[in-house]
Design a protein around this motif. Sequence first.
Motif, short mmCIF file in Angstrom:
data_model
loop_
_atom_site.label_atom_id
_atom_site.label_comp_id
_atom_site.label_asym_id
_atom_site.label_seq_id
_atom_site.Cartn_x
_atom_site.Cartn_y
_atom_site.Cartn_z
N ALA A 413 0.84 -1.20 0.00
CA ALA A 413 0.00 0.00 0.00
C ALA A 413 0.87 1.24 0.00
CB ALA A 413 -0.91 0.00 1.23
N ASP A 414 0.26 2.35 -0.37
CA ASP A 414 0.87 3.67 -0.21
C ASP A 414 0.41 4.23 1.13
OD1 ASP A 414 2.12 3.55 -2.64
OD2 ASP A 414 0.63 4.75 -3.70
N LEU A 415 1.35 4.54 2.02
CA LEU A 415 1.03 4.95 3.37
C LEU A 415 1.34 6.42 3.57
CD1 LEU A 415 2.47 1.86 5.29
CD2 LEU A 415 0.13 2.23 4.46
N ASP A 416 0.36 7.17 4.02
CA ASP A 416 0.54 8.60 4.29
C ASP A 416 1.25 8.81 5.62
OD1 ASP A 416 -0.73 10.28 2.14
OD2 ASP A 416 -2.39 8.92 2.57
N SER A 417 2.04 9.88 5.69
CA SER A 417 2.77 10.19 6.92
C SER A 417 2.10 11.29 7.75
CB SER A 417 4.20 10.62 6.60
OG SER A 417 4.21 11.89 5.97
N TYR A 418 1.18 12.06 7.16
CA TYR A 418 0.46 13.10 7.89
C TYR A 418 1.40 14.16 8.48
CZ TYR A 418 -3.17 9.53 7.60
OH TYR A 418 -4.06 8.59 7.13
N GLU A 419 2.53 14.39 7.85
CA GLU A 419 3.55 15.32 8.36
C GLU A 419 4.00 14.92 9.77
OE1 GLU A 419 2.39 19.42 7.93
OE2 GLU A 419 1.49 19.07 5.97
N ASP A 420 3.96 13.63 10.07
CA ASP A 420 4.26 13.10 11.40
C ASP A 420 5.41 12.11 11.29
OD1 ASP A 420 4.30 11.69 13.83
OD2 ASP A 420 2.13 11.84 14.09
N HIS A 421 6.52 12.44 11.93
CA HIS A 421 7.71 11.60 11.80
C HIS A 421 7.48 10.19 12.30
CE1 HIS A 421 9.12 12.47 16.19
NE2 HIS A 421 7.93 13.02 16.03
N ARG A 422 6.65 9.99 13.32
CA ARG A 422 6.45 8.64 13.83
C ARG A 422 5.51 7.83 12.94
NH1 ARG A 422 9.76 8.77 17.87
NH2 ARG A 422 9.79 10.54 19.32
N MET A 423 4.61 8.46 12.24
CA MET A 423 3.83 7.75 11.23
C MET A 423 4.72 7.33 10.08
SD MET A 423 0.73 7.32 12.25
CE MET A 423 0.07 6.74 10.68
N ALA A 424 5.68 8.18 9.71
CA ALA A 424 6.60 7.84 8.61
C ALA A 424 7.47 6.64 8.97
CB ALA A 424 7.47 9.04 8.27
N THR A 425 8.01 6.61 10.20
CA THR A 425 8.88 5.49 10.57
C THR A 425 8.07 4.21 10.76
OG1 THR A 425 8.81 6.16 12.90
CG2 THR A 425 10.66 6.95 11.58
N ALA A 426 6.81 4.33 11.20
CA ALA A 426 5.95 3.16 11.28
C ALA A 426 5.71 2.58 9.89
CB ALA A 426 4.62 3.52 11.95
N GLY A 427 5.52 3.46 8.91
CA GLY A 427 5.35 2.99 7.54
C GLY A 427 6.59 2.29 7.02
N ALA A 428 7.77 2.81 7.38
CA ALA A 428 9.02 2.16 6.96
C ALA A 428 9.13 0.76 7.54
CB ALA A 428 10.21 3.01 7.40
N LEU A 429 8.69 0.57 8.78
CA LEU A 429 8.73 -0.76 9.40
C LEU A 429 7.83 -1.73 8.65
CD1 LEU A 429 9.65 -2.63 11.70
CD2 LEU A 429 7.70 -1.77 13.04
N LEU A 430 6.64 -1.27 8.29
CA LEU A 430 5.75 -2.13 7.53
C LEU A 430 6.36 -2.48 6.17
CD1 LEU A 430 2.37 -0.40 8.42
CD2 LEU A 430 3.09 -2.70 9.10
N GLY A 431 7.01 -1.51 5.55
CA GLY A 431 7.64 -1.76 4.26
C GLY A 431 8.76 -2.77 4.32
N LEU A 432 9.42 -2.85 5.46
CA LEU A 432 10.48 -3.83 5.62
C LEU A 432 9.93 -5.24 5.50
CD1 LEU A 432 13.55 -3.50 6.32
CD2 LEU A 432 12.92 -4.07 8.68
N ALA A 433 8.71 -5.44 5.99
CA ALA A 433 8.11 -6.78 6.00
C ALA A 433 7.18 -7.04 4.82
CB ALA A 433 7.34 -6.98 7.30
#
Length: 467
Positions: A413-433
């Motif tokens: 999926a394409d994951l939005d970060s909402y200008e929020d650094h912790r949403m962005a890093t959470a998305g990176a974790l999902l992308g790893l898996a």
Amino acid sequence: MLLRTVKTCLEPKDLPISTASAPGSPTDKLHNAEKTWWAAPHAATGLDAIVSVPASKSLTNRYLILAALASSPSTIHNTLISRDTELMLDALAAFGIGIERTTQPDGSTTVAITPGKLATGPLSIDCGLAGTVMRFVPPLAAVAGASVAFDGDEAARVRPMAPVLDALETLGARIEYAGTTGMLPFTMDASALQERHEVLIDASGSSQFISALLLVGQALPGGLKLRAAAGHIASPDHIAMTVQTLRELGVEVAVGEDARSWSIAPGQLSGFTITVEPDLSNAGPFLAAALATNGTVRVPFWPASTTQVGGKWVQILSRMGAEISHDEDGVLTVRGTGVIRGIDYADASELAPTLAALCTLADSPSKLTGIGHLRGHETDRLAALETELAKVGATVTSTDDALEIIPGTLQAADLDSYEDHRMATAGALLGLAIEGVRVENIATTAKTMPDFPQLWTDMAATAKGQG
């Protein structure tokens, strides 16, 4: 064995696209600019990485405020240099504080702070999207008796500030709002600050409201007697961090038996020399990556004891299936075991976005409670997590104060970060898996971790089965 299945998208995911925010989504009122997409590195299995995370933002900005109030120069080693701390340094410079930076041989930054009589303005302060700047600097302005105009990013204008500003009005400051009462932008005139027997403050929305006043307590007329209003106190761990920081620098803080009141006598803080700990909250996504890939991640310089909320990662990841060791040289090692268990966990605070992402990869449901205050952070994090985790296959239900997460069949999926650094890093974790995940505006991680994209990519490259 990890028992989760992954469904990958057949559509190519590697080109930037422009997409407007969906009407009614948590971001639609914050920005409508073109989105920039980052293809999250995928690592099928077997990370084996050493990751050196930068210094704590929370501690850095607390030390900077205290150094500005000290009676003599201070030296802060391993200072975090990120957008949030740059905004704080700019704010201190506006008040006439002397600032000198030195880059050390190991690449870390030492900042020397020379205090003096604080400027009374009129001044203008840009808070950006930094909660520590928008909440900690107005009390500093109050101590200075200054006239200051405060503003920040558009997204900052929806973050709550009323409790700390109401408290400053109780002390005699006059505040005029240019928009919504209790939020940026506003102008404060603190030229008539007064001593009060006790200040009552609503801390249900953010622990920073209490920390902001504690940091300047001894410099206020008559010191500070502070009490939390009835109801929930958000993220008490961060208040404990502030109290411990003050005490280690020689400020006597009396805490009530019910942990709902604080007293600081008037006094003078001496200059200090300190080394900032690594940011243990920012270490979380990297440590969680060990479970997500059944690999090993090591973080050097992990403190033996800490007041940082990120210290909870050791307990959390152990409960979810990791093997964890902490050697005498300070290296924390997290090893995946092929199992990611669901978890019921209370008061995860700023760890919740990464923890929720890891729960999406688990083999059973999870429930995260006591996190209602996250609705007032960089974005409404509970609403954002409910939306984004559903995109990758989870069933997520948010309440006023909790998230329930039921893992499903994983999909890109394409994951939005909402200008929020912790949403962005959470998305990176999902992308790893999950192969094929893209994260919008990964650059927002510069708020607290400017090198995150490269650190993450370097870590992913150590995987045996990297994507």
